[in-house]
Design an enzyme around this catalytic site. Structure first.
Site, PDB file in Angstrom:
ATOM      1  N   ARG A  77       0.862  -1.181   0.000  1.00 40.65           N
ATOM      2  CA  ARG A  77       0.000   0.000   0.000  1.00 40.65           C
ATOM      3  C   ARG A  77       0.901   1.235   0.000  1.00 40.65           C
ATOM      4  O   ARG A  77       1.666   1.448   0.943  1.00 40.65           O
ATOM      5  CB  ARG A  77      -0.902  -0.016   1.252  1.00 40.65           C
ATOM      6  CG  ARG A  77      -1.740   1.207   1.379  1.00 40.65           C
ATOM      7  CD  ARG A  77      -2.659   1.218   2.601  1.00 40.65           C
ATOM      8  NE  ARG A  77      -3.248   2.538   2.639  1.00 40.65           N
ATOM      9  CZ  ARG A  77      -3.265   3.327   3.702  1.00 40.65           C
ATOM     10  NH1 ARG A  77      -2.758   2.943   4.855  1.00 40.65           N
ATOM     11  NH2 ARG A  77      -3.791   4.530   3.622  1.00 40.65           N
ATOM     12  N   HIS A 131      -2.957  10.894   0.555  1.00 39.54           N
ATOM     13  CA  HIS A 131      -2.417  10.687   1.906  1.00 39.54           C
ATOM     14  C   HIS A 131      -1.719  11.990   2.305  1.00 39.54           C
ATOM     15  O   HIS A 131      -0.519  12.032   2.529  1.00 39.54           O
ATOM     16  CB  HIS A 131      -1.471   9.485   1.911  1.00 39.54           C
ATOM     17  CG  HIS A 131      -1.166   8.927   3.276  1.00 39.54           C
ATOM     18  ND1 HIS A 131      -1.339   7.608   3.615  1.00 39.54           N
ATOM     19  CD2 HIS A 131      -0.692   9.520   4.409  1.00 39.54           C
ATOM     20  CE1 HIS A 131      -0.972   7.408   4.882  1.00 39.54           C
ATOM     21  NE2 HIS A 131      -0.569   8.567   5.379  1.00 39.54           N
ATOM     22  N   GLU A 160      -7.331   8.522   6.311  1.00 43.35           N
ATOM     23  CA  GLU A 160      -7.558   9.139   7.620  1.00 43.35           C
ATOM     24  C   GLU A 160      -8.124  10.556   7.560  1.00 43.35           C
ATOM     25  O   GLU A 160      -7.443  11.520   7.931  1.00 43.35           O
ATOM     26  CB  GLU A 160      -6.264   9.107   8.441  1.00 43.35           C
ATOM     27  CG  GLU A 160      -5.766   7.704   8.705  1.00 43.35           C
ATOM     28  CD  GLU A 160      -4.507   7.663   9.574  1.00 43.35           C
ATOM     29  OE1 GLU A 160      -3.905   8.718   9.800  1.00 43.35           O
ATOM     30  OE2 GLU A 160      -4.139   6.573  10.026  1.00 43.35           O
ATOM     31  N   ASN A 170      -7.437   1.794  10.134  1.00 41.30           N
ATOM     32  CA  ASN A 170      -6.106   1.917  10.735  1.00 41.30           C
ATOM     33  C   ASN A 170      -6.280   1.868  12.243  1.00 41.30           C
ATOM     34  O   ASN A 170      -7.056   2.640  12.806  1.00 41.30           O
ATOM     35  CB  ASN A 170      -5.450   3.255  10.357  1.00 41.30           C
ATOM     36  CG  ASN A 170      -5.093   3.309   8.882  1.00 41.30           C
ATOM     37  OD1 ASN A 170      -5.221   2.312   8.170  1.00 41.30           O
ATOM     38  ND2 ASN A 170      -4.637   4.461   8.435  1.00 41.30           N
ATOM     39  N   TYR A 213      -4.145   1.672  15.995  1.00 43.34           N
ATOM     40  CA  TYR A 213      -2.909   1.687  16.785  1.00 43.34           C
ATOM     41  C   TYR A 213      -3.175   1.558  18.273  1.00 43.34           C
ATOM     42  O   TYR A 213      -2.387   0.958  18.997  1.00 43.34           O
ATOM     43  CB  TYR A 213      -2.134   2.997  16.539  1.00 43.34           C
ATOM     44  CG  TYR A 213      -1.583   3.090  15.146  1.00 43.34           C
ATOM     45  CD1 TYR A 213      -0.331   2.576  14.840  1.00 43.34           C
ATOM     46  CD2 TYR A 213      -2.327   3.673  14.112  1.00 43.34           C
ATOM     47  CE1 TYR A 213       0.181   2.633  13.551  1.00 43.34           C
ATOM     48  CE2 TYR A 213      -1.833   3.738  12.822  1.00 43.34           C
ATOM     49  CZ  TYR A 213      -0.577   3.218  12.543  1.00 43.34           C
ATOM     50  OH  TYR A 213      -0.077   3.270  11.264  1.00 43.34           O
ATOM     51  N   GLU A 228      -3.548  -0.200   8.303  1.00 41.35           N
ATOM     52  CA  GLU A 228      -2.356   0.168   9.074  1.00 41.35           C
ATOM     53  C   GLU A 228      -2.487  -0.385  10.478  1.00 41.35           C
ATOM     54  O   GLU A 228      -3.562  -0.348  11.079  1.00 41.35           O
ATOM     55  CB  GLU A 228      -2.185   1.699   9.218  1.00 41.35           C
ATOM     56  CG  GLU A 228      -1.733   2.404   7.981  1.00 41.35           C
ATOM     57  CD  GLU A 228      -1.599   3.908   8.177  1.00 41.35           C
ATOM     58  OE1 GLU A 228      -1.347   4.368   9.313  1.00 41.35           O
ATOM     59  OE2 GLU A 228      -1.762   4.622   7.183  1.00 41.35           O
TER      60      GLU A 228
HETATM   61  O1  IFM Z   1       2.579   7.662   9.868  1.00 38.35           O
HETATM   62  C1  IFM Z   1       1.200   7.697  10.042  1.00 38.35           C
HETATM   63  C2  IFM Z   1       0.483   7.496   8.736  1.00 38.35           C
HETATM   64  O2  IFM Z   1       0.854   8.441   7.781  1.00 38.35           O
HETATM   65  C3  IFM Z   1      -0.998   7.608   8.930  1.00 38.35           C
HETATM   66  N1  IFM Z   1      -1.449   6.753   9.988  1.00 38.35           N
HETATM   67  C4  IFM Z   1      -0.748   6.790  11.250  1.00 38.35           C
HETATM   68  C5  IFM Z   1       0.741   6.628  11.011  1.00 38.35           C
HETATM   69  C6  IFM Z   1       1.488   6.667  12.351  1.00 38.35           C
HETATM   70  O3  IFM Z   1       1.273   7.878  12.990  1.00 38.35           O
END
Ligand code: IFM
Length: 443
Positions: free
Chosen positions: A77, A121, A166, A291, A293, A349
């Site tokens: 990606r 992006h 995002e 995404n 985290y 992500e």
């Molecule tokens: O690096 C970023 C990415 O560009 C978008 N999502 C979160 C990642 C980590 O912060």
């Protein structure tokens, strides 16, 4: 013993984004984006760093793709840089820019790796920002023109399309909190940007359908479903407001549900919706990219702008200070599965920032990252077993790279980049993925 089991057709990929890895900032006909401008503003990006050189992937994509292939990845990606393809934002097409991405896709295919292209992006051409950027409705037509050029130039080579990465970061970080380009801090601008980003996504899907291309198209959202810090009524309501403001304003319009009333009330500003907009935003997509985290805890806070604020938690954190909460991934995808039943999902992500360094044996033993990945992949298998339509996973990131306002201080890569020499060194987590992909994922 723990064993990860994934369906045979599960797609294993890894991800990056143009401004974070490409470099060649002033080459190949590329003009400046809002991030070039933002990086020059004093105090906005750590030590004034920028993406001029980044990981130099523009010149090193063959080496990078070779390494992906050695590790067994099946998908890459990457994102297309709007200022490389349409240097003025609209109008004349820069064939050299398109050629770069054509060559990248061909190289991927040579190694049997699928090309997953994100159309946007965050590197908006500065020329379009000068006309109002995401806060002005003209941007929707400009985006439609840009994506059409991408579909025509690359449609025969791209295997999966993502319209926008995002929207939360583009709108809130860029227009309300000022942490990202263009650096505004105005709720009215943020609300306009939210609507225009949602519309631009819808137009991009509509334009795509008109081309007759068949590769799947979707969007990537960094959805958040913060949990209430306590069982109190106030905290539970705070969590609902947070979800509405941070996630539902992006997800609901896609699903034909319009804007949630809770968010409209909390934001205190109306979305500039015109007749027909709700239909455009709800153009049918083929998948939702998520995404993930971390997950936060929130509580009622009468002093805060949206009447909620984040609360401390007990979890270990990554180098971004993000709490490590694998259970949050389960809660989040279960919620998406409930509100968007049947729509396939990809994790576009997931990853871990760590202060990596080359150890005396010349390698990078990133045990904490591997532990994080194991925990999150275990959640993925459990979700699939529970009937969630999860089709693939892209590790963020393939390379250490330019982490926006943090410059090069945060390393998310599964491959280490020595920025002085541009040498790539796979970290232990890269070999972890090689085993997972090859089906030897037990410990
Ligand atoms: O690096 C970023 C990415 O560009 C978008 N999502 C979160 C990642 C980590 O912060």
């Amino acid at each position: 013993m723990h064993r990860l089991e994934f369906p045979d057709d599960f797609l294993w990929g890894t991800a990056t984004a143009s401004y974070q890895v490409e470099g060649a900032g002033h080459e190949g006909g590329r003009t400046e984006s809002i991030w070039d401008t933002f990086a020059r503003m004093p105090g906005k990006v750590y030590a004034g760093e920028n993406g001029d050189l980044a990981c130099d992937q523009y010149h090193r994509y063959e080496e990078d793709i070779g390494l992906m292939a050695e590790l067994g990845f099946q998908g890459y990606r990457f994102s297309l840089a709007w200022p490389r393809i349409l240097p003025q934002g609209t109008g004349t097409v820069n064939e050299e820019g398109l050629d770069y991405y054509r060559n990248l896709c061909k190289e991927l295919h040579k190694h049997d790796i699928k090309a997953c292209a994100t159309l946007y992006h965050w590197d908006l051409p500065q020329g379009l920002q000068d006309k109002g950027g995401w806060t002005d409705r003209f941007i929707v037509d400009a985006f439609a023109e840009y994506v059409k050029v991408c579909y025509e130039g690359l449609g025969d080579l791209v295997d999966q399309w993502i319209t926008i990465n995002e929207p939360f970061c583009i709108t809130y970080l860029g227009h309300l909190w000022g942490h990202h380009a263009p650096g505004f801090t105005d709720i009215k601008l943020a609300v306009k940007a939210i609507h225009h980003v949602n519309l631009a996504h819808g137009i991009a899907v509509k334009t795509y359908r008109e081309t007759g291309l068949k590769a799947p198209i979707g969007i990537t959202l960094n959805l958040a479903t913060p949990r209430p810090a306590t069982n109190s009524k106030g905290d539970k309501q705070a969590a609902l407001i947070a979800r509405a403001v941070e996630s539902e304003v992006f997800l609901y319009p896609l699903l034909g549900k319009g804007y949630p009333e809770l968010a409209v009330q909390a934001l205190g500003v109306s979305f500039p919706v015109e007749p027909g907009d709700l239909e455009i935003m709800a153009e049918k997509i083929d998948f939702i990219g998520v995404n993930y985290y971390s997950e936060s805890a929130v509580g009622q806070d009468k002093e805060a702008v949206f009447k909620y604020s984040g609360k401390p938690t007990w979890h270990d954190t990554t180098d971004m200070s993000w709490p490590i909460v694998p259970g949050g991934l389960e809660r989040l995808l279960t919620w998406v599965h409930e509100v968007a039943p049947g729509i396939p999902m990809y994790i576009t992500e997931n990853g871990y920032a760590r202060q990596d360094h080359i150890e005396t044996d010349g390698r990078i033993h990133d045990r904490e990252r591997i532990e994080y990945l194991k925990q999150h992949l275990e959640v993925c298998t459990a979700l699939i077993k529970a009937g969630v339509n999860l089709k693939g996973y892209y590790a963020w990131s393939f390379l250490d790279n330019f982490e926006w306002a943090f410059g090069y201080t945060k390393r998310f890569g599964i491959v280490y980049v020595d920025y002085a020499t541009q040498k790539r060194i796979p970290k232990d987590s890269a070999y972890f993925f090689r085993d997972v992909i090859a089906g030897y994922a037990e410990w």
